[in-house]
Write a protein that holds these residues in place. Structure first.
Motif, PDB file in Angstrom:
ATOM      1  N   GLY A  87      13.759  21.429  52.344  1.00 57.93           N
ATOM      2  CA  GLY A  87      15.154  21.840  52.231  1.00 57.93           C
ATOM      3  C   GLY A  87      15.532  22.872  53.280  1.00 57.93           C
ATOM      4  N   THR A  88      14.656  23.852  53.484  1.00 63.41           N
ATOM      5  CA  THR A  88      14.913  24.866  54.513  1.00 63.41           C
ATOM      6  C   THR A  88      14.973  24.240  55.897  1.00 63.41           C
ATOM      7  OG1 THR A  88      13.761  26.517  53.155  1.00 63.41           O
ATOM      8  CG2 THR A  88      14.083  27.036  55.476  1.00 63.41           C
ATOM      9  N   LEU A  89      14.076  23.311  56.149  1.00 62.33           N
ATOM     10  CA  LEU A  89      14.056  22.636  57.452  1.00 62.33           C
ATOM     11  C   LEU A  89      15.346  21.858  57.678  1.00 62.33           C
ATOM     12  CD1 LEU A  89      12.196  22.163  59.888  1.00 62.33           C
ATOM     13  CD2 LEU A  89      11.334  20.118  58.722  1.00 62.33           C
ATOM     14  N   TRP A  90      15.809  21.147  56.670  1.00 61.65           N
ATOM     15  CA  TRP A  90      17.041  20.374  56.799  1.00 61.65           C
ATOM     16  C   TRP A  90      18.237  21.284  57.087  1.00 61.65           C
ATOM     17  CZ3 TRP A  90      15.509  16.458  52.561  1.00 61.65           C
ATOM     18  CH2 TRP A  90      15.301  15.214  53.140  1.00 61.65           C
ATOM     19  N   ILE A  91      18.363  22.342  56.302  1.00 63.95           N
ATOM     20  CA  ILE A  91      19.514  23.240  56.458  1.00 63.95           C
ATOM     21  C   ILE A  91      19.506  23.893  57.838  1.00 63.95           C
ATOM     22  CG2 ILE A  91      20.563  25.376  55.621  1.00 63.95           C
ATOM     23  CD1 ILE A  91      19.628  24.572  52.812  1.00 63.95           C
ATOM     24  N   VAL A  95      22.460  23.315  60.907  1.00 63.87           N
ATOM     25  CA  VAL A  95      23.171  24.438  61.521  1.00 63.87           C
ATOM     26  C   VAL A  95      22.829  24.537  63.006  1.00 63.87           C
ATOM     27  CG1 VAL A  95      23.501  26.934  61.487  1.00 63.87           C
ATOM     28  CG2 VAL A  95      23.289  25.677  59.339  1.00 63.87           C
ATOM     29  N   ALA A  96      21.555  24.386  63.346  1.00 62.97           N
ATOM     30  CA  ALA A  96      21.138  24.490  64.750  1.00 62.97           C
ATOM     31  C   ALA A  96      21.771  23.390  65.596  1.00 62.97           C
ATOM     32  CB  ALA A  96      19.613  24.424  64.846  1.00 62.97           C
ATOM     33  N   ASN A  97      21.800  22.178  65.078  1.00 63.99           N
ATOM     34  CA  ASN A  97      22.369  21.071  65.854  1.00 63.99           C
ATOM     35  C   ASN A  97      23.879  21.231  66.045  1.00 63.99           C
ATOM     36  OD1 ASN A  97      19.850  19.962  65.967  1.00 63.99           O
ATOM     37  ND2 ASN A  97      20.251  18.305  64.519  1.00 63.99           N
ATOM     38  N   LEU A  98      24.550  21.827  65.061  1.00 62.97           N
ATOM     39  CA  LEU A  98      26.007  21.991  65.149  1.00 62.97           C
ATOM     40  C   LEU A  98      26.416  23.246  65.914  1.00 62.97           C
ATOM     41  CD1 LEU A  98      27.074  20.941  61.530  1.00 62.97           C
ATOM     42  CD2 LEU A  98      27.310  19.621  63.634  1.00 62.97           C
ATOM     43  N   ARG A 168      11.422  13.659  70.532  1.00 62.48           N
ATOM     44  CA  ARG A 168      12.505  12.835  70.008  1.00 62.48           C
ATOM     45  C   ARG A 168      13.758  13.661  69.723  1.00 62.48           C
ATOM     46  NH1 ARG A 168      15.028  11.430  65.774  1.00 62.48           N
ATOM     47  NH2 ARG A 168      15.680   9.293  65.443  1.00 62.48           N
ATOM     48  N   LEU A 169      13.585  14.774  68.994  1.00 60.93           N
ATOM     49  CA  LEU A 169      14.743  15.610  68.670  1.00 60.93           C
ATOM     50  C   LEU A 169      15.319  16.245  69.929  1.00 60.93           C
ATOM     51  CD1 LEU A 169      16.587  16.914  66.571  1.00 60.93           C
ATOM     52  CD2 LEU A 169      14.902  18.734  66.304  1.00 60.93           C
ATOM     53  N   PHE A 170      14.451  16.737  70.807  1.00 61.18           N
ATOM     54  CA  PHE A 170      14.915  17.333  72.062  1.00 61.18           C
ATOM     55  C   PHE A 170      15.702  16.323  72.894  1.00 61.18           C
ATOM     56  CE2 PHE A 170      13.690  17.313  76.596  1.00 61.18           C
ATOM     57  CZ  PHE A 170      14.492  18.358  77.034  1.00 61.18           C
ATOM     58  N   GLY A 171      15.162  15.134  73.049  1.00 61.97           N
ATOM     59  CA  GLY A 171      15.823  14.119  73.864  1.00 61.97           C
ATOM     60  C   GLY A 171      17.175  13.709  73.312  1.00 61.97           C
ATOM     61  N   ASN A 172      17.236  13.541  72.016  1.00 64.87           N
ATOM     62  CA  ASN A 172      18.511  13.117  71.409  1.00 64.87           C
ATOM     63  C   ASN A 172      19.577  14.202  71.501  1.00 64.87           C
ATOM     64  OD1 ASN A 172      18.281  10.360  70.215  1.00 64.87           O
ATOM     65  ND2 ASN A 172      16.515  11.277  69.209  1.00 64.87           N
ATOM     66  N   MET A 173      19.209  15.454  71.237  1.00 61.51           N
ATOM     67  CA  MET A 173      20.209  16.519  71.287  1.00 61.51           C
ATOM     68  C   MET A 173      20.613  16.827  72.725  1.00 61.51           C
ATOM     69  SD  MET A 173      20.959  17.067  68.258  1.00 61.51           S
ATOM     70  CE  MET A 173      22.127  18.352  68.648  1.00 61.51           C
ATOM     71  N   LEU A 204      24.095  15.605  62.489  1.00 60.37           N
ATOM     72  CA  LEU A 204      23.652  15.432  61.098  1.00 60.37           C
ATOM     73  C   LEU A 204      22.571  14.364  60.998  1.00 60.37           C
ATOM     74  CD1 LEU A 204      27.100  15.620  59.238  1.00 60.37           C
ATOM     75  CD2 LEU A 204      25.379  17.415  59.483  1.00 60.37           C
ATOM     76  N   VAL A 205      22.752  13.284  61.746  1.00 58.23           N
ATOM     77  CA  VAL A 205      21.761  12.199  61.703  1.00 58.23           C
ATOM     78  C   VAL A 205      20.419  12.672  62.234  1.00 58.23           C
ATOM     79  CG1 VAL A 205      21.150   9.972  62.723  1.00 58.23           C
ATOM     80  CG2 VAL A 205      23.448  10.331  61.810  1.00 58.23           C
TER      81      VAL A 205
END
Length: 235
Positions: A87-91, A95-98, A168-173, A204-205
């Protein structure tokens, strides 16, 4: 909406100031700010909990229930154990992505050092939860079963999936912010709303996918132990 170029077109984050040999980058400061803001928000929210919830408490409870249902769907026997971490990771990721939507800031998750840190956190969490649930000796045993020759393959899979999680996350963002920047340069500010919606949905995705992969990795380690124990019991 203002989308920032990647540090003036460079991939490395800007160094804001130095403390001796230690360099504090914009990514580190933004991450610390997000953690502090989330901590303050949760603390204030916990002080205002009521039996008759208001709109904010209702929204927070709905988010918690949704995350709890997602954890239960993957690891029904370890909801209480995994919910705080996942849950902490998701939240944090949402916030970080937005954060890149805020003028003057950028998403920490478009920095490979930040996504690598998150992936390493997931890597250690997989083993920590496994050892906590089964004990060190029983947890390490699964690396050499059914045959010790599989040990190098187990280790290799742990390393490759951690690297893939970070990249993966770095490349997408990174690609998301660069694509939005290019569209704005070409179309000006005639199409800010579609780009804004694209950024929000993609952020969000990506947060959901990273958190879900982390949950699957941790739950996979825990449930693999249970399956092996059940199989040995039947034998």
């Amino acid at each position: 909406m203002r989308l920032n170029p990647v540090n003036g077109g460079e991939l490395s984050p800007a160094v804001v100031f130095h403390i001796g040999p230690l360099q504090l980058t914009a990514t580190a400061l933004t991450t610390l700010g997000i953690v502090a803001a989330l901590g303050l928000f949760v603390w204030l929210l916990s002080k205002r909990l009521r039996d008759q919830p208001g709109a904010l408490q209702t929204a927070a409870e709905a988010v918690y229930v949704a995350m709890e249902d997602a954890v239960r769907a993957v690891a029904p026997d370890h909801v209480k154990l995994l919910m705080p971490f996942v849950g902490t990771l998701w939240i944090f990721l949402v916030v970080a992505n937005l954060t890149g939507l805020i003028p003057g800031l950028h998403s920490p998750t478009r920095d490979l050092s930040a996504t690598a840190a998150l992936a390493i956190l997931v890597f250690f969490s997989v083993h920590w939860f496994g050892i906590r649930d089964k004990g060190l000796r029983r947890y390490l045993r699964h690396y050499v079963t059914p045959n010790p020759i599989l040990l190098p393959f187990h280790v290799l899979s742990e390393i490759t999936r951690t690297v893939a999680l970070a990249v993966r996350l770095f490349g997408n963002m990174m690609s998301l912010e660069m694509a939005a920047l290019l569209v704005l340069l070409v179309a000006g500010f005639l199409a800010p709303i579609p780009i804004l919606m694209l950024h929000i949905i993609e952020a969000l995705v990506q947060a959901y996918i990273f958190g879900m992969l982390a949950l699957i990795y941790v739950a996979g380690g825990l449930q693999l132990q249970q399956l092996k124990q059940a199989s040995q019991g039947q034998d």
